[in-house]
Enzyme design. Structure first.
Site, PDB file in Angstrom:
ATOM      1  N   PRO A 398       0.750  -0.983   0.050  1.00  0.00           N
ATOM      2  CG  PRO A 398      -0.271  -1.283   2.083  1.00  0.00           C
ATOM      3  CD  PRO A 398       0.715  -2.067   1.257  1.00  0.00           C
ATOM      4  CE1 TYR A 556      -1.044   8.157   9.169  1.00  0.00           C
ATOM      5  CE2 TYR A 556      -0.138   5.894   8.573  1.00  0.00           C
ATOM      6  CZ  TYR A 556      -0.208   7.213   8.591  1.00  0.00           C
ATOM      7  OH  TYR A 556       0.510   8.026   7.557  1.00  0.00           O
ATOM      8  NE  ARG A 699      11.137   2.682   0.297  1.00  0.00           N
ATOM      9  CZ  ARG A 699      11.927   2.664   1.041  1.00  0.00           C
ATOM     10  NH1 ARG A 699      12.508   3.648   1.633  1.00  0.00           N
ATOM     11  NH2 ARG A 699      12.240   1.646   1.788  1.00  0.00           N
TER      12      ARG A 699
HETATM   13  C1  LIG Z   1       5.070   7.049  -0.868  1.00  0.00           C
HETATM   14  C2  LIG Z   1       4.635   5.863   0.150  1.00  0.00           C
HETATM   15  C3  LIG Z   1       3.445   5.877   0.559  1.00  0.00           C
HETATM   16  C4  LIG Z   1       2.971   4.918   1.453  1.00  0.00           C
HETATM   17  N1  LIG Z   1       1.846   4.668   2.016  1.00  0.00           N
HETATM   18  C5  LIG Z   1       1.276   3.633   2.702  1.00  0.00           C
HETATM   19  C6  LIG Z   1       0.095   3.478   3.097  1.00  0.00           C
HETATM   20  O1  LIG Z   1      -0.990   4.247   2.528  1.00  0.00           O
HETATM   21  N2  LIG Z   1      -0.278   2.505   3.787  1.00  0.00           N
HETATM   22  C7  LIG Z   1       0.751   1.740   4.506  1.00  0.00           C
HETATM   23  O2  LIG Z   1       0.329   0.483   5.137  1.00  0.00           O
HETATM   24  N3  LIG Z   1       1.992   1.772   4.226  1.00  0.00           N
HETATM   25  C8  LIG Z   1       2.324   2.946   3.166  1.00  0.00           C
HETATM   26  N4  LIG Z   1       3.439   3.113   2.974  1.00  0.00           N
HETATM   27  C9  LIG Z   1       4.685   2.135   3.451  1.00  0.00           C
HETATM   28  C10 LIG Z   1       5.117   1.058   2.351  1.00  0.00           C
HETATM   29  O3  LIG Z   1       3.812   0.156   2.251  1.00  0.00           O
HETATM   30  C11 LIG Z   1       6.038   0.112   2.696  1.00  0.00           C
HETATM   31  O4  LIG Z   1       5.808  -0.605   3.986  1.00  0.00           O
HETATM   32  C12 LIG Z   1       7.221   0.757   3.189  1.00  0.00           C
HETATM   33  O5  LIG Z   1       7.578   1.801   2.044  1.00  0.00           O
HETATM   34  C13 LIG Z   1       8.615  -0.144   3.152  1.00  0.00           C
HETATM   35  O6  LIG Z   1       8.605  -0.997   1.984  1.00  0.00           O
HETATM   36  P1  LIG Z   1       9.646  -0.681   0.660  1.00  0.00           P
HETATM   37  O7  LIG Z   1      11.033  -0.777   1.382  1.00  0.00           O
HETATM   38  O8  LIG Z   1       9.482  -1.860  -0.265  1.00  0.00           O
HETATM   39  O9  LIG Z   1       9.191   0.824  -0.015  1.00  0.00           O
HETATM   40  C14 LIG Z   1       3.875   4.033   1.812  1.00  0.00           C
HETATM   41  C15 LIG Z   1       5.352   4.102   1.441  1.00  0.00           C
HETATM   42  C16 LIG Z   1       5.698   4.998   0.314  1.00  0.00           C
HETATM   43  C17 LIG Z   1       6.990   4.898  -0.028  1.00  0.00           C
END
Ligand SMILES: Cc1cc2nc3c(=O)[nH]c(=O)nc-3n(C[C@H](O)[C@H](O)[C@H](O)COP(=O)(O)O)c2cc1C
Ligand SMILES: Cc1cc2nc3c(=O)[nH]c(=O)nc-3n(C[C@H](O)[C@H](O)[C@H](O)COP(=O)(O)OP(=O)(O)OC[C@H]3O[C@@H](n4cnc5c(N)ncnc54)[C@H](O)[C@@H]3O)c2cc1C
Length: 749
Positions: A398, A556, A699
């Site tokens: 997400p 949250y 990401r």
């Molecule tokens: C731009 C952005 C928006 C995010 N929004 C949410 C969200 O709406 N809900 C959520 O549970 N995590 C959110 N996250 C966290 C990501 O789902 C994920 O847990 C976090 O980025 C780590 O994963 P990654 O290293 O693959 O980016 C967001 C991350 C990014 C980068």
């Protein structure tokens, strides 16, 4: 030092007599031998001639022996290595003193330009000035005893034995033609239950001989720790770190400065490489002593940090062994081999392709309930949650896009989600979609509280269902204390310049000094919010979502109830973990009741507050996962942190996966891992080792919606769901990647 400049005057003081040492063999990698050879070809030649080589690792577990090859170890006796180095030192003019106990308080040390304290993990020189060196000692939980035997093991052997007192195991390897190291390890509880704490050294050894008789073929075990009496022969490994490696004229080197762990066998290598680097720097013309010492620590501590990270993973694997003892032997062995995260799925393929393919077939067989046993990467195996089957294990995590107006997703969202669905991932999550206008993080957050939202989401869901094979999950949340802030790229968690709306939370704890003080929720507020979540679930059903997730992470509203750092309530919703979970569980149960039985639900949690014992700990995360599972959660989506502004996260590759591992294997729950997982190799290693059931990438998917298709091309997996319009491109990409991989392999040869 004398190799580089024979005019140095070097003296070595050793408390033992010549030829006396504690411990048995040491293992090296080829790379370490290369380093030693570059430094001094003469001593390296003798060492090389005497090295014992072996390739296989045998894992004995529950009556089976799992053998994998290609590991390429080399070992040598500690005593022999010391003899070789002592002879070479003498030949170069070094003066060696034996039976010479050194006392750091002795004034004679002031007469030396430099004192290199390489006096091991119990260094007296280091401990004489703990503050100056910034010493940090972590005494690890397990007990071990370092023994030797004349039984010659052909493979590096791990032998696990289940006894009435718990699990006990041996790490054994040959280091000379007639001698092997035999380290026995167990938990402190098992150790006491066996009565090892009350045994003499001889009795302990006799017990170990009986326990491991089937591996010893009548050979005895021996100890050379003659300075340790009784149960003291059993040690707890000490992980040592020092903030500074020099003070005055004393320089720390080897175990005195840092330790790794015997299960990754790198301590001797680190000590030798420290010495080589230090000698290089002290002899570099024009470099001041101060600059040399700074560079010594800066360069070496980086290398040490990397190894200590791997060592921590490996140490913890053995300390939490019982987490994995329900695994089938093949997966148990895979988990053991990949425990430090230094060896990955593709490393194992390079070492022993046939063995790795056995693991892949096993994985597919389990994933398809016996219908398929194809040899293919685990990330492409299907996974079933209730009646929903995802075609592979890759998830688009997400991610808030901050691009909606009045909560309504628009053309941006249509393209964004649509593109990621045709990109090959098995499951696509929506961003946190808010259950009310005031439950939004920012004015740009998507929502699910009216008919416009249902219609806009339905358009997206229909596209996903008709144009791709992906499933789509609606993540529902409420912002709580982190609400009423700017769009993500305008400033993270920064209040709006104008038009702020009042926020509420478990307690009146603001997210940060610049954020609003939230209104503590009344029971009536709780009823309202719970009902909003239920209404949003019903709307999600109308929009056609396959799955719903409750967002109870990242600080949250619901995370604010769970974390003791945000929840200061004194009623039945505050205090104990049970109380803090009460409202989030009530919301989840109400949502579950409104969501069809055949469709799955998940919950995203923060498995730690990154606040030590004062916040949520990974132990509690297992209880949190179990509590949601009891209310019908089919999958625990394991994130971490973002629950208070002062968090101290430890980042790195796959840094949150250990929490997923723990919840999955201690709680026996299905989990999804997320957090810096960015290569197909990470995904395959996590899945095959049973550290998670699904992997989520956030990401990486922002810049590459087609991450899964690219991974399939790289791994030459043909059965991935490619949109027919793109088939040509996929075939071309696969061909190019194959050619490049072959060229790279040829270069390696
Ligand atoms: C731009 C952005 C928006 C995010 N929004 C949410 C969200 O709406 N809900 C959520 O549970 N995590 C959110 N996250 C966290 C990501 O789902 C994920 O847990 C976090 O980025 C780590 O994963 P990654 O290293 O693959 O980016 C967001 C991350 C990014 C980068
Ligand atoms: C069970 C086990 C298995 C291991 N297996 C491996 C392996 O396979 N591969 C690997 O690379 N590493 C291994 N290690 C780690 C390795 O043994 C150490 O990292 C390595 O020995 C460190 O070398 P060192 O010279 O810094 O310290 P040490 O080897 O401990 O040497 C310190 C020396 O200083 C002497 N000394 C101490 N205090 C004084 C004093 N006050 N006066 C005079 N002399 C003193 C001691 O007698 C000793 O000879 C293992 C460790 C353990 C515990």
């Amino acid at each position: 030092m004398n190799l580089r400049d024979p005019s140095h005057e070097i003296e070595v003081f050793e408390r033992n007599a010549p030829g006396v040492t504690f411990g048995w063999g040491v293992v090296f990698s080829d790379l370490t031998v290369d380093n030693i050879t570059r430094n001094d070809p003469a001593s390296a030649k003798t060492i090389n001639e005497e090295l014992a080589h072996w390739d296989d690792i045998d894992v004995h577990f529950r009556g089976e022996t799992i053998t994998s090859g290609g590991h390429g170890f080399i070992g040598i006796g500690r005593k022999r290595l010391l003899e070789i180095l002592q002879d070479r030192a003498r030949a170069l003019g070094v003066v060696l003193h034996f039976n010479a106990e050194c006392d750091p308080t002795d004034s004679k040390w002031r007469d030396y330009d430099l004192v290199i304290a390489s006096d091991g993990s119990n260094s007296r020189f280091r401990d004489a000035q703990p503050e100056a060196f910034g010493v940090d000692v972590d005494v690890r939980a397990n007990k071990f005893v370092w023994l030797g035997t004349s039984k010659v093991f052909d493979a590096f052997t791990f032998a696990f034995e289940e006894t009435e007192h718990g699990w006990i195991w041996a790490h054994a390897y040959r280091f000379a033609p007639d001698c092997s190291t035999f380290i026995v390890e167990c938990s402190e509880e098992t150790w006491r239950s066996f009565g090892f704490d009350r045994m003499s050294q001889d009795e302990s050894i006799a017990s170990c001989e009986r326990l491991f008789a089937r591996y010893l073929d009548g050979h005895s075990l021996q100890s050379n720790a003659t300075h340790l009496v009784g149960s003291a022969a059993w040690l707890n490994f000490k992980r040592i770190k020092c903030e500074r490696w020099s003070s005055g004229n004393v320089i720390l080197l080897g175990d005195a400065a840092h330790t790794a762990h015997f299960s990754i066998g790198s301590g001797t290598k680190l000590a030798l490489e420290d010495a080589i680097k230090l000698a290089d720097l002290l002899n570099r013309k024009g470099l001041s002593l101060e600059a040399a010492l700074d560079e010594y620590q800066a360069e070496r501590s980086l290398e040490v940090l990397k190894l200590q990270n791997s060592a921590r993973n490996s140490t913890e694997w053995f300390e939490t062994l019982e987490r994995y003892t329900h695994f089938e032997p093949l997966q148990f062995a895979y988990s053991l081999l990949t425990r430090s995260q230094r060896i990955s799925h593709e490393n194992l393929r390079l070492r022993d392709r046939e063995w790795l393919e056995t693991v892949e077939r096993w994985f597919w067989k389990r994933a398809t309930e016996g219908k398929s046993n194809k040899t293919a990467p685990p990330m492409f195996a299907p996974f079933k949650l209730r009646e929903m089957e995802v075609m592979n294990r890759v998830t688009v995590s997400p991610m808030a896009m901050y691009s909606a107006v009045d909560g309504v997703p628009n053309d941006f969202h249509f393209v964004h989600y649509g593109e990621r669905a045709i990109g090959g991932a098995g499951l696509v999550f929506t961003e946190m979609t808010c259950v009310s206008p005031e439950g939004r993080i920012s004015p740009g957050c998507t929502g699910m509280w009216n008919g416009d939202h249902i219609a806009a989401w339905k358009r997206i869901v229909d596209f996903v269902h008709t144009q791709s094979k992906a499933k789509i999950c609606l993540q529902l949340g409420h912002s709580g204390a982190k609400g009423s802030t700017k769009l993500g790229w305008e400033g993270n968690d920064v209040p709006l310049d104008d038009g702020n709306w009042p926020v509420m939370a478990a307690s009146d704890v603001p997210w940060s000094p610049v954020n609003q003080v939230p209104r503590p929720m009344t029971r009536a507020d709780m009823d309202t919010v719970r009902d909003q979540f239920v209404a949003a679930v019903r709307m999600g059903l109308e929009a056609g979502f396959d799955m719903v997730e409750l967002h109870a992470a990242h600080g949250y509203l619901l995370a604010g109830f769970i974390s003791p750092l945000q929840n200061k309530r004194t009623d039945e919703y505050g205090g104990s973990l049970e109380n803090r979970l009460r409202f989030p569980l009530e919301v989840f149960a109400a949502m579950r009741a409104a969501w069809p039985k055949e469709r799955p639900m998940s919950v995203r949690i923060s498995a730690t507050d990154w606040a030590g014992e004062s916040g949520i700990t990974p132990d509690e995360a297992v209880l949190i996962g179990e509590a949601f599972a009891q209310e019908g959660a089919d999958l625990i989506d394991v994130s971490a942190g973002q629950t208070w502004a002062g968090q101290q996260p430890v980042y790195g590759r796959m840094f949150q996966t250990p929490f997923s591992d723990r919840i999955r294997n201690e709680g026996k729950l299905a989990t999804m891992a997320v957090g810096n997982i960015y290569e197909p190799d990470h995904a395959n290693s996590i899945l095959a080792a049973g550290r998670a059931d699904l992997v989520a990438l956030a990401r990486p998917h922002l810049v590459d919606p087609f991450w899964t298709l690219r991974a399939a091309a790289a791994l030459d997996y043909r059965e991935v769901a490619v949109p027919p319009q793109y088939l040509n491109g996929m075939a071309q990409l696969a061909r190019n990647m194959k050619r490049e991989a072959e060229a790279a392999a040829a270069l390696r040869v």
